[in-house]
Design an enzyme around this catalytic site. Sequence first.
Site, PDB file in Angstrom:
ATOM      1  N   ARG A 121       0.903  -1.169  -0.182  1.00  0.00           N
ATOM      2  CA  ARG A 121      -0.012   0.090  -0.123  1.00  0.00           C
ATOM      3  C   ARG A 121       0.834   1.272   0.123  1.00  0.00           C
ATOM      4  O   ARG A 121       0.271   2.191  -0.601  1.00  0.00           O
ATOM      5  CB  ARG A 121      -0.827   0.049   1.249  1.00  0.00           C
ATOM      6  CG  ARG A 121      -1.633   1.174   1.221  1.00  0.00           C
ATOM      7  CD  ARG A 121      -3.130   1.147   2.076  1.00  0.00           C
ATOM      8  NE  ARG A 121      -2.977   0.342   3.213  1.00  0.00           N
ATOM      9  CZ  ARG A 121      -2.385   0.486   4.374  1.00  0.00           C
ATOM     10  NH1 ARG A 121      -1.891   1.723   4.670  1.00  0.00           N
ATOM     11  NH2 ARG A 121      -2.457  -0.281   5.270  1.00  0.00           N
ATOM     12  N   ASP A 158      -7.704  19.914 -13.057  1.00  0.00           N
ATOM     13  CA  ASP A 158      -8.065  18.318 -13.810  1.00  0.00           C
ATOM     14  C   ASP A 158      -7.806  18.578 -15.342  1.00  0.00           C
ATOM     15  O   ASP A 158      -8.153  19.220 -15.986  1.00  0.00           O
ATOM     16  CB  ASP A 158      -9.568  18.004 -13.479  1.00  0.00           C
ATOM     17  CG  ASP A 158     -10.133  16.852 -14.149  1.00  0.00           C
ATOM     18  OD1 ASP A 158      -9.368  16.160 -14.889  1.00  0.00           O
ATOM     19  OD2 ASP A 158     -11.017  16.430 -13.552  1.00  0.00           O
ATOM     20  N   TYR A 177     -16.827  17.731 -14.414  1.00  0.00           N
ATOM     21  CA  TYR A 177     -17.208  16.611 -14.359  1.00  0.00           C
ATOM     22  C   TYR A 177     -18.183  16.163 -13.211  1.00  0.00           C
ATOM     23  O   TYR A 177     -18.199  16.711 -11.945  1.00  0.00           O
ATOM     24  CB  TYR A 177     -16.066  15.575 -14.130  1.00  0.00           C
ATOM     25  CG  TYR A 177     -16.404  14.131 -13.685  1.00  0.00           C
ATOM     26  CD1 TYR A 177     -17.381  13.460 -14.729  1.00  0.00           C
ATOM     27  CD2 TYR A 177     -15.998  13.587 -12.894  1.00  0.00           C
ATOM     28  CE1 TYR A 177     -17.584  11.913 -14.480  1.00  0.00           C
ATOM     29  CE2 TYR A 177     -16.160  12.222 -12.561  1.00  0.00           C
ATOM     30  CZ  TYR A 177     -17.079  11.406 -13.167  1.00  0.00           C
ATOM     31  OH  TYR A 177     -17.618  10.138 -13.114  1.00  0.00           O
ATOM     32  N   LYS A 225      -8.796   7.789 -18.962  1.00  0.00           N
ATOM     33  CA  LYS A 225      -9.086   8.222 -20.091  1.00  0.00           C
ATOM     34  C   LYS A 225      -7.882   8.154 -20.944  1.00  0.00           C
ATOM     35  O   LYS A 225      -7.470   7.209 -21.383  1.00  0.00           O
ATOM     36  CB  LYS A 225      -9.560   9.712 -19.832  1.00  0.00           C
ATOM     37  CG  LYS A 225     -10.600   9.636 -18.773  1.00  0.00           C
ATOM     38  CD  LYS A 225     -11.804   9.006 -18.935  1.00  0.00           C
ATOM     39  CE  LYS A 225     -12.912   8.752 -18.117  1.00  0.00           C
ATOM     40  NZ  LYS A 225     -12.960   9.306 -16.733  1.00  0.00           N
TER      41      LYS A 225
HETATM   42  C1  LIG Z   1     -12.752  15.231 -16.514  1.00  0.00           C
HETATM   43  C2  LIG Z   1     -12.921  14.037 -15.086  1.00  0.00           C
HETATM   44  N1  LIG Z   1     -12.165  14.320 -14.145  1.00  0.00           N
HETATM   45  C3  LIG Z   1     -12.527  13.060 -13.188  1.00  0.00           C
HETATM   46  C4  LIG Z   1     -13.071  11.951 -13.666  1.00  0.00           C
HETATM   47  C5  LIG Z   1     -13.123  10.867 -12.632  1.00  0.00           C
HETATM   48  O1  LIG Z   1     -12.202   9.695 -12.993  1.00  0.00           O
HETATM   49  P1  LIG Z   1     -12.342   8.446 -12.540  1.00  0.00           P
HETATM   50  O2  LIG Z   1     -13.583   7.736 -13.265  1.00  0.00           O
HETATM   51  O3  LIG Z   1     -11.050   7.607 -13.245  1.00  0.00           O
HETATM   52  O4  LIG Z   1     -12.572   8.098 -11.102  1.00  0.00           O
HETATM   53  C6  LIG Z   1     -13.465  11.972 -14.876  1.00  0.00           C
HETATM   54  C7  LIG Z   1     -14.397  10.660 -15.229  1.00  0.00           C
HETATM   55  O5  LIG Z   1     -15.157  10.762 -16.349  1.00  0.00           O
HETATM   56  C8  LIG Z   1     -13.532  13.051 -15.701  1.00  0.00           C
HETATM   57  O6  LIG Z   1     -14.022  13.042 -16.759  1.00  0.00           O
END
Ligand SMILES: Cc1ncc(COP(=O)(O)O)c(C=O)c1O
Length: 386
Positions: A53, A177, A105, A202
Site C-alpha cells: 500500500r 483537472d 465532471y 481516460k
Molecule cells: C474530467 C474528469 N475528471 C475526473 C473523472 C473521474 O475519474 P475516474 O472515473 O477515473 O474516477 C472523470 C471521469 O469521467 C472525468 O471525466
Amino acid sequence: MSIENKSVGLATKFIHAGAEPDPSTGAIMTPIYQTSTYVQSAPGHHKGYEYARSQNPTRKALEEAFAAIENGQYGLAFSSGVAATDAVIKLLNPGDEVIAANDMYGGTYRLFTKVFEKFGIKFIYVDTTDATNIKAAVTASTKLIWIETPTNPLMNITDLAAVSDIAKAAGALLCVDNTFASPYLQNPLDFGADIVMHSATKYLGGHSDVIQGCLVINDKDLREKLYFLQKSCGAVPGPMDCFLVLRGIKTLHVRMKQHCENGIVIANYLRSHPKVAKVYWPGFEDSAGYAVAKKQMRGFGGMISFTLKNESMEAANKVLSSTKLFSLAESLGGVESLINHPASMTHASIPREERIKNGLSDGLIRLSVGIEDAADLVADLQQAIG
Ligand SMILES: Cc1ncc(COP(=O)(O)O)c(C=O)c1O
C-alpha cells in the site's frame, strides 16, 4: 533511459517516461510486481519497500512517468480519478473554502457536495472562464481553487496563468483537472498550477481497460502531504493497472495526434450539418475560449459536444441509439469512439436546475472521438443524425 523534463520532445518523453530496465533482470518493460509485502532481512532492514500500500516498484515507475509527462517533480497514482480528487480535498480542514468551476465532471461535483460538504468544507461554484469571477469569490478562508479546462462536457476554457496569479495572491492552492487535454496538449504546472489531476482511466490509459487517477506536483512538502493521504487512506492502484497505464503512456502522442486530427474533421462536419444547432469544441476560431486555448494548449483534442436544432429528447435519443461505431457509453479518451448523454449519464448527479443554469441542456450529446478512420466516423454520424 532517464529523461530530463523538458529536455526532449514529447514523443521521446512519453515513450521513455519512468522506464528504467528492471534492476533484477534487465527487463525493458517494468514488471508487474504482484506482491503485497517485501521480505526484510532484519526489522527495518529492507530494500526501500515494506508493504505494497505504501510502495510498489510498478507503481513507482508509473509515478515517475506521471511526473515526467506533466513536467513535475513528483507523481502519485490512485485507484481512480475521484480517489485522486478525494486526496486533494483531504488536504483541507473544516471551514476551508474551495472555489470550483460551475461546469465540471459530475462525479467531482458529487464528491464535493455529497461527501465533503458535510465535513464543513465550503464549495463556491463560479464561471471560471472569466477569472474575475474567481477573484471576486476569494475570501480569507479560500484554500483551494479547482479548475477543469477544457471542461466536461461544455469544453469551456479557463486561463490557467490568470487563475494561478489569483491563487498565489490568495495564498491558495490551484489544482487543475487536466483529463480532457492530457499532457500531450497542456501542462498546467508550466502555467503556475500547484497540482495536476488526471483521470488516468481516460487518455493516459487510452484503451478503456483500466480505472486509475493521478496527481502531479512540484513542491516536496505538498508531495509528502499527498503521499501521506495516499498511504493512509489506501486508494492505491494495483500493479497490473499501473502496468497498463505505463504502457498506455508510451503511445499517448500518436493517439492524441490522431484524436486531434479526427476532432477537427468531426467538429467541422457537425458545424456544417443543417440539423445541428451548436457545436462545443475549443478549436473554432470564433469560440469564446479559442484565444486562451491557443495560448495554453498544443491542439484542441477529440472531445466534442453538440445539440440538435430539434431540442426534443426523442431526437437526441434517436442519435444516441443509432450510431454504430460510436458506442453509447460513459467514459472517454480510449482509441474507440464513444457517444454519451451527459444529462442522464456522466452528469446525472448534478441537479437539473443547476445543469440547465450552467448551460448543460437535456439534449446535449458528447462525443469522445476515437482514432478510427475519420471518414467512417463521419459516415456513422451522418446515418445517425440523418
Ligand atoms: C474530467 C474528469 N475528471 C475526473 C473523472 C473521474 O475519474 P475516474 O472515473 O477515473 O474516477 C472523470 C471521469 O469521467 C472525468 O471525466
